[in-house]
Write an enzyme that holds these catalytic residues in place. Structure first.
Site, PDB file in Angstrom:
ATOM      1  N   LYS A   1     -12.378   8.001  25.957  1.00 53.53           N
ATOM      2  CA  LYS A   1     -12.058   8.022  24.640  1.00 53.53           C
ATOM      3  C   LYS A   1     -10.423   7.511  24.211  1.00 53.53           C
ATOM      4  O   LYS A   1     -10.077   6.620  23.805  1.00 53.53           O
ATOM      5  CB  LYS A   1     -12.465   9.103  23.690  1.00 53.53           C
ATOM      6  CG  LYS A   1     -14.023   9.498  23.904  1.00 53.53           C
ATOM      7  CD  LYS A   1     -14.244  10.657  22.896  1.00 53.53           C
ATOM      8  CE  LYS A   1     -13.422  12.012  23.389  1.00 53.53           C
ATOM      9  NZ  LYS A   1     -14.077  12.473  24.336  1.00 53.53           N
TER      10      LYS A   1
ATOM     11  N   ARG B   1     -17.077  16.377  15.453  1.00 46.85           N
ATOM     12  CA  ARG B   1     -17.510  16.900  16.639  1.00 46.85           C
ATOM     13  C   ARG B   1     -18.646  18.013  16.487  1.00 46.85           C
ATOM     14  O   ARG B   1     -19.282  18.327  17.246  1.00 46.85           O
ATOM     15  CB  ARG B   1     -16.454  17.803  17.396  1.00 46.85           C
ATOM     16  CG  ARG B   1     -16.024  17.167  18.720  1.00 46.85           C
ATOM     17  CD  ARG B   1     -14.689  18.050  19.302  1.00 46.85           C
ATOM     18  NE  ARG B   1     -14.590  17.973  20.781  1.00 46.85           N
ATOM     19  CZ  ARG B   1     -13.592  17.352  21.407  1.00 46.85           C
ATOM     20  NH1 ARG B   1     -12.889  16.619  20.482  1.00 46.85           N
ATOM     21  NH2 ARG B   1     -13.527  17.523  22.463  1.00 46.85           N
TER      22      ARG B   1
ATOM     23  N   ARG C   1      -3.606  18.909  32.303  1.00 42.62           N
ATOM     24  CA  ARG C   1      -3.920  19.736  31.034  1.00 42.62           C
ATOM     25  C   ARG C   1      -4.441  21.232  31.358  1.00 42.62           C
ATOM     26  O   ARG C   1      -5.309  21.284  32.324  1.00 42.62           O
ATOM     27  CB  ARG C   1      -5.079  19.064  30.199  1.00 42.62           C
ATOM     28  CG  ARG C   1      -4.365  18.117  29.082  1.00 42.62           C
ATOM     29  CD  ARG C   1      -5.363  17.239  28.265  1.00 42.62           C
ATOM     30  NE  ARG C   1      -6.631  17.859  27.760  1.00 42.62           N
ATOM     31  CZ  ARG C   1      -7.501  17.383  27.043  1.00 42.62           C
ATOM     32  NH1 ARG C   1      -7.293  15.957  26.739  1.00 42.62           N
ATOM     33  NH2 ARG C   1      -8.590  17.706  26.724  1.00 42.62           N
TER      34      ARG C   1
ATOM     35  N   ARG D   1     -16.949  22.703  28.600  1.00 43.71           N
ATOM     36  CA  ARG D   1     -16.788  21.742  27.316  1.00 43.71           C
ATOM     37  C   ARG D   1     -17.906  20.706  27.397  1.00 43.71           C
ATOM     38  O   ARG D   1     -18.295  20.258  26.158  1.00 43.71           O
ATOM     39  CB  ARG D   1     -15.542  20.862  27.839  1.00 43.71           C
ATOM     40  CG  ARG D   1     -14.168  21.568  27.581  1.00 43.71           C
ATOM     41  CD  ARG D   1     -12.862  21.015  28.124  1.00 43.71           C
ATOM     42  NE  ARG D   1     -12.546  19.594  27.822  1.00 43.71           N
ATOM     43  CZ  ARG D   1     -11.667  18.808  28.530  1.00 43.71           C
ATOM     44  NH1 ARG D   1     -11.097  19.561  29.708  1.00 43.71           N
ATOM     45  NH2 ARG D   1     -11.365  17.869  28.377  1.00 43.71           N
TER      46      ARG D   1
HETATM   47  P1  AP5 Z   1      -9.779  10.131  29.000  1.00 45.17           P
HETATM   48  O1  AP5 Z   1      -9.509   8.654  28.314  1.00 45.17           O
HETATM   49  O2  AP5 Z   1      -8.427  11.060  28.964  1.00 45.17           O
HETATM   50  O3  AP5 Z   1     -11.017  10.843  28.319  1.00 45.17           O
HETATM   51  P2  AP5 Z   1     -11.304  11.470  26.950  1.00 45.17           P
HETATM   52  O4  AP5 Z   1     -12.595  10.909  26.738  1.00 45.17           O
HETATM   53  O5  AP5 Z   1     -10.376  11.196  26.072  1.00 45.17           O
HETATM   54  O6  AP5 Z   1     -11.323  12.804  27.433  1.00 45.17           O
HETATM   55  P3  AP5 Z   1     -10.688  14.277  26.699  1.00 45.17           P
HETATM   56  O7  AP5 Z   1     -10.906  15.107  27.660  1.00 45.17           O
HETATM   57  O8  AP5 Z   1      -9.558  13.949  26.051  1.00 45.17           O
HETATM   58  O9  AP5 Z   1     -12.041  14.563  25.805  1.00 45.17           O
HETATM   59  P4  AP5 Z   1     -12.095  15.850  24.879  1.00 45.17           P
HETATM   60  O10 AP5 Z   1     -12.877  15.551  23.667  1.00 45.17           O
HETATM   61  O11 AP5 Z   1     -12.515  17.012  25.662  1.00 45.17           O
HETATM   62  O12 AP5 Z   1     -10.533  16.312  24.640  1.00 45.17           O
HETATM   63  P5  AP5 Z   1      -9.962  16.664  23.244  1.00 45.17           P
HETATM   64  O13 AP5 Z   1      -8.272  16.266  23.639  1.00 45.17           O
HETATM   65  O14 AP5 Z   1     -10.642  15.632  22.292  1.00 45.17           O
HETATM   66  O15 AP5 Z   1      -9.983   9.775  30.584  1.00 45.17           O
HETATM   67  C1  AP5 Z   1     -10.231  11.048  31.476  1.00 45.17           C
HETATM   68  C2  AP5 Z   1      -9.882  10.598  32.828  1.00 45.17           C
HETATM   69  O16 AP5 Z   1     -10.896   9.591  33.062  1.00 45.17           O
HETATM   70  C3  AP5 Z   1      -8.455  10.042  32.918  1.00 45.17           C
HETATM   71  O17 AP5 Z   1      -7.945  10.430  34.037  1.00 45.17           O
HETATM   72  C4  AP5 Z   1      -8.800   8.450  32.834  1.00 45.17           C
HETATM   73  O18 AP5 Z   1      -7.574   7.827  33.588  1.00 45.17           O
HETATM   74  C5  AP5 Z   1      -9.879   8.255  33.535  1.00 45.17           C
HETATM   75  N1  AP5 Z   1     -10.920   7.196  33.064  1.00 45.17           N
HETATM   76  C6  AP5 Z   1     -10.807   6.688  31.768  1.00 45.17           C
HETATM   77  N2  AP5 Z   1     -11.862   5.794  31.981  1.00 45.17           N
HETATM   78  C7  AP5 Z   1     -12.134   5.439  33.039  1.00 45.17           C
HETATM   79  C8  AP5 Z   1     -13.046   4.766  33.582  1.00 45.17           C
HETATM   80  N3  AP5 Z   1     -13.657   3.675  32.795  1.00 45.17           N
HETATM   81  N4  AP5 Z   1     -13.315   4.774  34.995  1.00 45.17           N
HETATM   82  C9  AP5 Z   1     -12.657   5.680  35.822  1.00 45.17           C
HETATM   83  N5  AP5 Z   1     -11.770   6.613  35.289  1.00 45.17           N
HETATM   84  C10 AP5 Z   1     -11.620   6.384  33.905  1.00 45.17           C
HETATM   85  O19 AP5 Z   1     -10.128  17.968  22.587  1.00 45.17           O
HETATM   86  C11 AP5 Z   1      -9.501  19.088  23.355  1.00 45.17           C
HETATM   87  C12 AP5 Z   1      -9.772  20.453  22.823  1.00 45.17           C
HETATM   88  O20 AP5 Z   1      -9.411  20.465  21.380  1.00 45.17           O
HETATM   89  C13 AP5 Z   1     -11.502  20.739  22.615  1.00 45.17           C
HETATM   90  O21 AP5 Z   1     -11.903  21.229  23.758  1.00 45.17           O
HETATM   91  C14 AP5 Z   1     -11.340  21.713  21.580  1.00 45.17           C
HETATM   92  O22 AP5 Z   1     -11.217  23.038  21.753  1.00 45.17           O
HETATM   93  C15 AP5 Z   1     -10.191  21.091  20.443  1.00 45.17           C
HETATM   94  N6  AP5 Z   1     -10.616  20.370  19.576  1.00 45.17           N
HETATM   95  C16 AP5 Z   1     -10.220  18.966  19.821  1.00 45.17           C
HETATM   96  N7  AP5 Z   1     -11.063  18.004  18.664  1.00 45.17           N
HETATM   97  C17 AP5 Z   1     -11.894  19.017  17.968  1.00 45.17           C
HETATM   98  C18 AP5 Z   1     -12.588  19.074  16.790  1.00 45.17           C
HETATM   99  N8  AP5 Z   1     -12.835  18.092  16.134  1.00 45.17           N
HETATM  100  N9  AP5 Z   1     -13.316  19.992  16.607  1.00 45.17           N
HETATM  101  C19 AP5 Z   1     -13.051  21.487  17.218  1.00 45.17           C
HETATM  102  N10 AP5 Z   1     -12.175  21.345  18.120  1.00 45.17           N
HETATM  103  C20 AP5 Z   1     -11.607  20.335  18.628  1.00 45.17           C
HETATM  104 MG    MG Z   2      -8.899  12.299  25.085  1.00 45.40          MG
END
Ligand code: AP5
Ligand code: MG
Length: 208
Positions: free
Chosen positions: A13, A88, A154, A165
């Site tokens: 994402k 979410r 992270r 997660r």
């Molecule tokens: P990346 O692009 O970073 O993936 P992402 O989908 O953004 O993953 P996140 O870990 O950020 O998602 P998340 O939803 O768990 O975390 P968030 O920060 O929202 O890519 C990942 C890796 O893959 C990278 O190394 C990249 O280079 C690689 N990659 C990407 N595309 C690729 C491809 N096509 N091929 C190969 N490699 C690739 O949330 C974190 C925490 O915050 C949650 O756990 C929760 O505690 C809290 N939180 C956030 N939002 C909410 C909410 N709305 N409600 C409640 N709690 C929340």
């Molecule tokens: Mg992200």
């Protein structure tokens, strides 16, 4: 473009949102990034959110909903927004609908980036991010290829937390796929290909 990015942790994402921002300049609203900034600054929000985030659990709905409602009041979002990591839960999706209908800015699409969970565990345990510009890279990036900054891992990118997660995603967030399908807003793409190939599909799916 008023869009929601859906997909499991690590689906890509943030990677795809960064490409959209580079090309179109649309504001990127990532609740994860907002919470990590709050943790870093030690604000009351950050103090409240940290233990949930470290465990890979969701921060309570009321905290997150207020944060996004406030961000959507900022004038830059009038030309469009990319929501990443929100909604979410069903409660967050319902609250978002209510807020957007109040603002008379309906969603154009909910884009699902689909990736197999075992691919995700490998991706997330080797993800590294830039401390300075937020660039998303991998363990192969010793320094940030974009700005030369220091890369870090992270706190929630260890295998046990990643697996929790993924469980939380299946239980609380995956039901939103049907929710947005029912609203006729769902578009889905295969996220397990080269990021640039995925991006071409993203633009096609969003008619950009
Ligand atoms: P990346 O692009 O970073 O993936 P992402 O989908 O953004 O993953 P996140 O870990 O950020 O998602 P998340 O939803 O768990 O975390 P968030 O920060 O929202 O890519 C990942 C890796 O893959 C990278 O190394 C990249 O280079 C690689 N990659 C990407 N595309 C690729 C491809 N096509 N091929 C190969 N490699 C690739 O949330 C974190 C925490 O915050 C949650 O756990 C929760 O505690 C809290 N939180 C956030 N939002 C909410 C909410 N709305 N409600 C409640 N709690 C929340
Ligand atoms: Mg992200």
């Amino acid at each position: 473009m008023n869009i929601v990015l859906l997909g499991a942790p690590g689906a890509g994402k943030g990677t795809q949102a960064a490409k959209l921002v580079d090309e179109f300049g649309t504001p990127h609203i990532s609740t994860g990034d907002m919470l990590r900034a709050a943790v870093k600054e030690g604000t009351p929000l950050g103090k409240k959110a940290k233990s949930y985030m470290d465990a890979g659990d969701l921060v309570p709905d009321d905290v997150i909903i207020g944060l996004v409602e406030e961000r959507l009041q900022d004038p830059d979002t009038e030309k469009g927004f990319i929501l990443d990591g929100f909604p979410r839960t069903s409660a967050q999706a319902v609250a978002l609908d209510a807020e957007l209908s109040k603002l008379e800015r309906p969603l154009d699409a909910a884009l699902l980036i689909d990736v197999d969970p075992e691919v995700i565990v490998k991706r997330l345990t080797s993800r590294r991010m830039c401390k300075d510009c937020g660039y998303i890279g991998t363990a192969a990036d010793k320094t940030c290829p974009k700005c030369g900054g220091e890369m870090y891992q992270r706190d929630d990118d260890n295998e046990a937390t990643v697996r929790n997660r993924l469980d939380v995603y299946e239980k609380s967030t995956a039901p939103l796929i049907d929710y947005y399908r029912g609203c006729d807003l769902l578009v889905s793409i295969d996220g397990d290909r080269d990021p640039n190939v995925v991006y071409e599909d993203v633009k096609q799916a969003l008619s950009l």
